[in-house]
Design an enzyme around this catalytic site. Structure first.
Site, short mmCIF file in Angstrom:
data_model
loop_
_atom_site.label_atom_id
_atom_site.label_comp_id
_atom_site.label_asym_id
_atom_site.label_seq_id
_atom_site.Cartn_x
_atom_site.Cartn_y
_atom_site.Cartn_z
N HIS A 206 1.25 -0.93 0.25
CA HIS A 206 -0.12 0.00 0.24
C HIS A 206 0.61 1.32 0.04
O HIS A 206 0.64 2.08 -0.05
CB HIS A 206 -1.09 -0.19 0.96
CG HIS A 206 -0.12 0.24 2.99
ND1 HIS A 206 0.26 -0.32 3.88
CD2 HIS A 206 -0.77 1.88 3.13
CE1 HIS A 206 1.28 0.53 4.43
NE2 HIS A 206 1.19 1.11 3.85
C1 UD1 Z 1 -2.52 6.15 4.68
C2 UD1 Z 1 -0.71 7.24 5.91
C3 UD1 Z 1 0.10 5.84 5.03
C4 UD1 Z 1 -0.21 4.22 6.26
C5 UD1 Z 1 -1.15 4.02 5.47
C6 UD1 Z 1 -2.30 2.45 6.45
C7 UD1 Z 1 -0.41 9.43 5.53
C8 UD1 Z 1 0.32 10.02 4.59
N1 UD1 Z 1 -0.32 8.19 4.90
O1 UD1 Z 1 -1.54 5.55 3.84
O2 UD1 Z 1 1.20 6.21 6.23
O3 UD1 Z 1 0.74 3.30 6.09
O4 UD1 Z 1 -2.36 5.09 5.56
O5 UD1 Z 1 -2.95 2.00 6.03
O6 UD1 Z 1 -1.27 9.69 5.73
N2 UD1 Z 1 -8.71 4.86 0.11
C9 UD1 Z 1 -10.31 4.86 -0.20
N3 UD1 Z 1 -10.62 4.09 1.36
C10 UD1 Z 1 -9.98 4.36 2.26
C11 UD1 Z 1 -9.10 5.64 2.80
C12 UD1 Z 1 -8.59 5.38 1.19
O7 UD1 Z 1 -10.54 3.93 -1.42
O8 UD1 Z 1 -11.29 4.34 3.09
C13 UD1 Z 1 -8.23 5.24 -0.99
C14 UD1 Z 1 -8.19 6.62 -1.30
O9 UD1 Z 1 -8.53 6.22 -2.83
C15 UD1 Z 1 -6.88 7.37 -0.93
C16 UD1 Z 1 -6.17 6.25 -0.97
O10 UD1 Z 1 -7.15 5.03 -0.91
O11 UD1 Z 1 -6.97 8.84 -1.31
C17 UD1 Z 1 -4.76 6.60 0.11
O12 UD1 Z 1 -5.62 6.88 1.54
P1 UD1 Z 1 -4.38 7.39 2.71
O13 UD1 Z 1 -5.62 7.93 3.77
O14 UD1 Z 1 -4.67 9.35 1.86
O15 UD1 Z 1 -3.38 7.70 3.12
P2 UD1 Z 1 -2.53 5.95 2.16
O16 UD1 Z 1 -2.48 5.30 1.23
O17 UD1 Z 1 -4.31 4.94 3.32
N1 UDP Z 2 -4.20 -4.97 8.55
C1 UDP Z 2 -5.12 -5.79 8.98
N2 UDP Z 2 -6.22 -5.90 7.65
C2 UDP Z 2 -5.47 -6.43 6.49
C3 UDP Z 2 -4.27 -5.65 6.02
C4 UDP Z 2 -3.60 -5.06 7.36
O1 UDP Z 2 -6.11 -5.89 9.52
O2 UDP Z 2 -6.21 -6.21 5.20
C5 UDP Z 2 -3.39 -4.29 9.43
C6 UDP Z 2 -2.29 -5.40 10.44
O3 UDP Z 2 -2.19 -6.50 11.23
C7 UDP Z 2 -1.54 -4.45 11.39
C8 UDP Z 2 -2.02 -2.57 10.91
O4 UDP Z 2 -3.11 -3.36 9.69
O5 UDP Z 2 -1.30 -4.20 12.10
C9 UDP Z 2 -1.25 -2.57 9.26
O6 UDP Z 2 -1.74 -1.30 8.79
P1 UDP Z 2 -1.71 -0.86 7.53
O7 UDP Z 2 -0.45 -1.68 6.74
O8 UDP Z 2 -2.61 -0.16 6.58
O9 UDP Z 2 -0.23 0.22 8.27
P2 UDP Z 2 1.17 0.22 7.89
O10 UDP Z 2 1.39 -0.07 9.53
O11 UDP Z 2 1.62 0.86 7.48
O12 UDP Z 2 1.40 1.42 8.49
#
Ligand code: UD1
Ligand code: UDP
Length: 384
Positions: free
Chosen positions: A219
């Site tokens: 991601h």
């Molecule tokens: C964010 C965090 C990242 C973290 C990740 C965990 C920042 C800058 N990044 O990244 O550090 O590792 O969350 O998962 O804060 N989207 C959906 N539905 C949702 C959420 C997101 O469709 O419920 C899609 C949207 O297109 C959005 C994209 O995902 O634009 C990215 O979401 P965003 O929260 O901006 O960043 P993450 O990649 O999720």
């Molecule tokens: N996780 C989850 N379901 C998923 C993918 C991840 O519950 O489909 C959990 C995972 O076990 C961990 C957390 O989400 O506890 C990690 O989140 P993510 O990978 O989105 O972000 P990061 O840790 O890189 O910030």
């Protein structure tokens, strides 16, 4: 009664907050009141709502419903909303987790109106400021009053940045506390690992055999948004599935699903979607994820949380990044940094297939970091 205001927004923060809410419920209901603010950074049912009931996290008192957008738009809306709530609630502490835009927004809002910030997962560094998370965590640490680094490395990173480790109470933004008590995610893995056995059955649902499948998550923005990288990663997954005749389970972050449609070469897109050994799933719940991690042969990921959980559960890990904040895992030989490089990923898979001996030393505390954090906060404002 002391009031803690917890800020959550992204999936991993919701999960981390379960450890603190659980510790309050078990040990501190008489002395701590928790108010939960969800920024709405993540909002899909499977990226947010699913975790509250499953992990027994109290429903948020506020949801700012900020949603997705560019960094400036998203962070600014959060700052505005959080500031208003802080002025109403006047908490003794604001808890922030990790390094997302929700973390940074809360740090800016609270610091400017002089509410002490408690940063859980302080001190982690990738030393790569091109990552939005690196900017968020450095800025958040430097306006926090209580910094809880989850590892020795994180503790030392803070020391190197000039934080004093012998400050005494009363702690302030200019006299912050840096205290190492372990990792709340280790608390959670310990607590939920057994529960995942009775509450979910994702292994059986998908016909998976224990230790005979790979778990993969992708991601990170650099991996999803750059065509060369996302193609290299999925090409490697495709090759591993076919060459080793092994199933690969991929719970897809919504960002990745969207970007696959836009950036994967059409032949690869078709091949991945029609490969019976590659299971592209919706995001799974935390208990399901723990179960997948527990029974996977190996984990391939660019997630911070998932690489660590793999380690907690004694699974080798291929990290789809060129660096990691969780350096202990790599130093112990349990993970290899492969970036988004096709050949490195294949070589790493081949290496772990041969079952090298790995010592999974515990570098993450004793499973009750959350309780220690709360105890520290209470003692610091009521020193004996
Ligand atoms: C964010 C965090 C990242 C973290 C990740 C965990 C920042 C800058 N990044 O990244 O550090 O590792 O969350 O998962 O804060 N989207 C959906 N539905 C949702 C959420 C997101 O469709 O419920 C899609 C949207 O297109 C959005 C994209 O995902 O634009 C990215 O979401 P965003 O929260 O901006 O960043 P993450 O990649 O999720
Ligand atoms: N996780 C989850 N379901 C998923 C993918 C991840 O519950 O489909 C959990 C995972 O076990 C961990 C957390 O989400 O506890 C990690 O989140 P993510 O990978 O989105 O972000 P990061 O840790 O890189 O910030």
């Amino acid at each position: 009664m002391k009031k803690i205001l917890t800020i959550i927004g992204a999936r991993p923060q919701i999960i981390k907050s379960a450890a603190i809410s659980r510790a309050i419920k078990n040990h501190f209901t008489q002395v701590i009141e928790e108010v939960i603010v969800h920024t709405g950074q993540h909002y899909d049912e499977k990226m947010s709502a699913v975790f509250f009931e499953e992990l027994q996290i109290p429903q948020p008192n506020y949801n700012l419903q900020v949603g997705s957008g560019k960094h400036g738009y998203q962070t600014a809306r959060m700052i505005e909303g959080i500031e208003e709530i802080l002025e109403i609630e006047k908490p003794n502490f604001v808890i922030i987790y990790g390094d997302t835009n929700s973390t940074l927004a809360a740090a800016i809002a609270a610091a400017k109106i002089h509410i002490p910030i408690v940063h859980i997962e302080a001190g982690l560094r990738s030393f790569n400021k091109k990552m939005p998370e690196e900017v968020n965590r450095i800025l958040s640490d430097h306006v926090s009053t209580y910094l809880f680094p989850p590892t020795i490395t994180a503790f030392e990173n803070l020391q190197k940045e000039g934080f004093k480790i012998d400050n005494l109470p009363l702690y302030t933004i200019d006299n912050p506390a840096v205290i190492s008590v372990g990792d709340v995610m280790y608390d959670n893995t310990c607590f939920f690992s057994e529960l995942s056995e009775t509450k979910t059955n994702i292994i059986q649902t998908h016909g998976l055999l224990k230790n005979q499948f790979v778990l993969a998550t992708i991601h990170r923005n650099t991996n999803t948004d750059e065509a060369v990288r996302i193609n290299a990663i999925f090409h490697a997954l495709q090759t591993i599935a076919d060459s080793y005749q092994i199933k690969i389970v991929v719970p897809l972050h919504p960002r990745t699903r969207k970007q696959m449609k836009l950036l994967l070469e059409s032949e690869l897109f078709e091949a991945i979607h029609s490969n019976p050994r590659i299971l592209l799933l919706e995001p799974v719940s935390f208990l399901e994820m723990i179960q997948l991690e527990k029974y996977a042969q190996l984990v391939i990921t660019d997630s911070g949380g998932v690489q660590k959980e793999a380690y907690f559960l004694k699974k080798p890990c291929i990290i789809l990044r060129s660096e990691t904040e969780w350096v202990e895992i790599v130093e112990n030989g349990a993970a290899l940094l492969c970036d988004a490089d096709y050949q490195s990923i294949l070589d790493a898979y081949g290496y772990f297939e041969n079952k090298p001996t790995i010592a999974y030393q515990n570098s993450y505390g004793n499973g009750n970091a959350a309780e220690s954090i709360l105890q520290t906060l209470l003692q610091s404002i009521n020193p004996q």
